[in-house]
Design a protein around this motif. Sequence first.
Motif, PDB file in Angstrom:
ATOM      1  N   VAL A  31       0.848  -1.187   0.000  1.00  0.00           N
ATOM      2  CA  VAL A  31       0.000   0.000   0.000  1.00  0.00           C
ATOM      3  C   VAL A  31       0.884   1.237   0.000  1.00  0.00           C
ATOM      4  CG1 VAL A  31      -1.857   1.227   1.137  1.00  0.00           C
ATOM      5  CG2 VAL A  31      -1.716  -1.234   1.389  1.00  0.00           C
ATOM      6  N   ARG A  32       1.136   1.779  -1.165  1.00  0.00           N
ATOM      7  CA  ARG A  32       1.867   3.042  -1.262  1.00  0.00           C
ATOM      8  C   ARG A  32       0.884   4.171  -1.048  1.00  0.00           C
ATOM      9  NH1 ARG A  32       2.995   0.238  -5.731  1.00  0.00           N
ATOM     10  NH2 ARG A  32       1.800   1.713  -6.960  1.00  0.00           N
ATOM     11  N   PRO A  33       1.328   5.290  -0.481  1.00  0.00           N
ATOM     12  CA  PRO A  33       0.409   6.426  -0.324  1.00  0.00           C
ATOM     13  C   PRO A  33      -0.214   6.799  -1.665  1.00  0.00           C
ATOM     14  CG  PRO A  33       2.442   6.826   0.862  1.00  0.00           C
ATOM     15  CD  PRO A  33       2.644   5.568   0.057  1.00  0.00           C
ATOM     16  N   GLY A  34      -1.525   6.825  -1.719  1.00  0.00           N
ATOM     17  CA  GLY A  34      -2.226   7.133  -2.955  1.00  0.00           C
ATOM     18  C   GLY A  34      -2.355   5.952  -3.901  1.00  0.00           C
ATOM     19  N   GLY A  35      -1.694   4.836  -3.589  1.00  0.00           N
ATOM     20  CA  GLY A  35      -1.763   3.659  -4.445  1.00  0.00           C
ATOM     21  C   GLY A  35      -2.922   2.755  -4.064  1.00  0.00           C
ATOM     22  N   LEU A  36      -3.184   1.780  -4.912  1.00  0.00           N
ATOM     23  CA  LEU A  36      -4.267   0.832  -4.658  1.00  0.00           C
ATOM     24  C   LEU A  36      -3.772  -0.328  -3.805  1.00  0.00           C
ATOM     25  CD1 LEU A  36      -5.876   0.536  -8.199  1.00  0.00           C
ATOM     26  CD2 LEU A  36      -6.712   1.840  -6.260  1.00  0.00           C
ATOM     27  N   THR A  37      -4.645  -0.802  -2.924  1.00  0.00           N
ATOM     28  CA  THR A  37      -4.328  -1.994  -2.148  1.00  0.00           C
ATOM     29  C   THR A  37      -4.377  -3.213  -3.060  1.00  0.00           C
ATOM     30  OG1 THR A  37      -6.644  -2.415  -1.588  1.00  0.00           O
ATOM     31  CG2 THR A  37      -5.370  -1.041  -0.040  1.00  0.00           C
ATOM     32  N   ASP A  38      -3.956  -4.337  -2.541  1.00  0.00           N
ATOM     33  CA  ASP A  38      -4.126  -5.598  -3.256  1.00  0.00           C
ATOM     34  C   ASP A  38      -5.622  -5.903  -3.356  1.00  0.00           C
ATOM     35  OD1 ASP A  38      -1.374  -5.946  -3.473  1.00  0.00           O
ATOM     36  OD2 ASP A  38      -1.255  -7.125  -1.626  1.00  0.00           O
ATOM     37  N   THR A  39      -5.997  -6.748  -4.298  1.00  0.00           N
ATOM     38  CA  THR A  39      -7.391  -7.155  -4.452  1.00  0.00           C
ATOM     39  C   THR A  39      -7.784  -8.072  -3.304  1.00  0.00           C
ATOM     40  OG1 THR A  39      -7.155  -6.992  -6.848  1.00  0.00           O
ATOM     41  CG2 THR A  39      -9.018  -8.278  -6.024  1.00  0.00           C
ATOM     42  N   LYS A  40      -8.970  -7.807  -2.738  1.00  0.00           N
ATOM     43  CA  LYS A  40      -9.485  -8.596  -1.613  1.00  0.00           C
ATOM     44  C   LYS A  40     -10.904  -9.053  -1.933  1.00  0.00           C
ATOM     45  CE  LYS A  40      -7.028  -5.494   1.448  1.00  0.00           C
ATOM     46  NZ  LYS A  40      -7.171  -4.378   2.364  1.00  0.00           N
ATOM     47  N   PRO A  41     -11.327 -10.175  -1.344  1.00  0.00           N
ATOM     48  CA  PRO A  41     -12.723 -10.603  -1.535  1.00  0.00           C
ATOM     49  C   PRO A  41     -13.681  -9.581  -0.926  1.00  0.00           C
ATOM     50  CG  PRO A  41     -11.399 -12.357  -0.544  1.00  0.00           C
ATOM     51  CD  PRO A  41     -10.560 -11.122  -0.541  1.00  0.00           C
ATOM     52  N   ALA A  42     -14.789  -9.364  -1.582  1.00  0.00           N
ATOM     53  CA  ALA A  42     -15.797  -8.426  -1.070  1.00  0.00           C
ATOM     54  C   ALA A  42     -16.414  -8.990   0.208  1.00  0.00           C
ATOM     55  CB  ALA A  42     -16.871  -8.187  -2.115  1.00  0.00           C
ATOM     56  N   ASN A  43     -16.800  -8.085   1.094  1.00  0.00           N
ATOM     57  CA  ASN A  43     -17.462  -8.466   2.338  1.00  0.00           C
ATOM     58  C   ASN A  43     -18.801  -7.730   2.434  1.00  0.00           C
ATOM     59  OD1 ASN A  43     -16.819  -5.807   3.207  1.00  0.00           O
ATOM     60  ND2 ASN A  43     -14.841  -6.506   3.962  1.00  0.00           N
ATOM     61  N   GLU A  44     -19.490  -7.843   3.567  1.00  0.00           N
ATOM     62  CA  GLU A  44     -20.805  -7.211   3.723  1.00  0.00           C
ATOM     63  C   GLU A  44     -20.723  -5.693   3.591  1.00  0.00           C
ATOM     64  OE1 GLU A  44     -23.075  -8.441   7.149  1.00  0.00           O
ATOM     65  OE2 GLU A  44     -22.333 -10.490   6.943  1.00  0.00           O
ATOM     66  N   HIS A  45     -19.660  -5.104   4.134  1.00  0.00           N
ATOM     67  CA  HIS A  45     -19.485  -3.647   4.061  1.00  0.00           C
ATOM     68  C   HIS A  45     -19.390  -3.193   2.603  1.00  0.00           C
ATOM     69  CE1 HIS A  45     -18.049   0.374   5.002  1.00  0.00           C
ATOM     70  NE2 HIS A  45     -16.950   0.144   4.297  1.00  0.00           N
ATOM     71  N   ILE A  46     -18.612  -3.907   1.810  1.00  0.00           N
ATOM     72  CA  ILE A  46     -18.437  -3.566   0.389  1.00  0.00           C
ATOM     73  C   ILE A  46     -19.755  -3.757  -0.361  1.00  0.00           C
ATOM     74  CG2 ILE A  46     -17.206  -4.161  -1.743  1.00  0.00           C
ATOM     75  CD1 ILE A  46     -15.503  -2.678   0.410  1.00  0.00           C
ATOM     76  N   GLN A  47     -20.473  -4.857  -0.082  1.00  0.00           N
ATOM     77  CA  GLN A  47     -21.760  -5.096  -0.733  1.00  0.00           C
ATOM     78  C   GLN A  47     -22.744  -3.981  -0.383  1.00  0.00           C
ATOM     79  OE1 GLN A  47     -22.718  -7.806  -2.958  1.00  0.00           O
ATOM     80  NE2 GLN A  47     -24.299  -6.269  -3.312  1.00  0.00           N
ATOM     81  N   HIS A  48     -22.743  -3.550   0.865  1.00  0.00           N
ATOM     82  CA  HIS A  48     -23.643  -2.476   1.306  1.00  0.00           C
ATOM     83  C   HIS A  48     -23.357  -1.179   0.539  1.00  0.00           C
ATOM     84  CE1 HIS A  48     -26.266  -0.205   3.930  1.00  0.00           C
ATOM     85  NE2 HIS A  48     -25.284   0.645   4.184  1.00  0.00           N
ATOM     86  N   MET A  49     -22.067  -0.828   0.390  1.00  0.00           N
ATOM     87  CA  MET A  49     -21.731   0.383  -0.377  1.00  0.00           C
ATOM     88  C   MET A  49     -22.161   0.234  -1.834  1.00  0.00           C
ATOM     89  SD  MET A  49     -18.152   1.947   1.025  1.00  0.00           S
ATOM     90  CE  MET A  49     -17.176   0.534   0.557  1.00  0.00           C
ATOM     91  N   ALA A  50     -21.912  -0.946  -2.415  1.00  0.00           N
ATOM     92  CA  ALA A  50     -22.313  -1.181  -3.805  1.00  0.00           C
ATOM     93  C   ALA A  50     -23.832  -1.061  -3.955  1.00  0.00           C
ATOM     94  CB  ALA A  50     -21.831  -2.551  -4.275  1.00  0.00           C
TER      95      ALA A  50
END
Length: 115
Positions: free
Chosen positions: A20-39
């Motif tokens: 995780v570089r400042p301003g960079g993207l994190t590695d890809t992670k499986p979606a969770n309930e929080h991510i589904q809720h935002m989507a």
Amino acid sequence: MECIKICLLIGCVIALAESVRPGGLTDTKPANEHIQHMADNVKPDAEQQLGKEFEVYNAVEYRSQIVNGVNYFVKVQVDNGEFVHLRIYKDFSAGGDVSLSSVQSFTTESPLEYF
């Protein structure tokens, strides 16, 4: 023994910095309930921008980016095995409002990249 602890700590810091570089993207992670809720919160906006209504709408994976808030890049499986990529912005404010910044449609499973 103290030297080993320090080396392990430095190794952890380096590993974290590389993923995780400042301003960079994190590695890809499986979606969770929080991510589904935002989507789900931005689904009407995504449907409007793409001119489609989705019966299937399942967040599969995501990446994030710290900016003046957080950008979430979310891959969502939709109807007919297609995917959409969402860029969702979440404000750092107390309300933590989310908004759809951008959406892209894919007919094949493509990796999440900045867009």
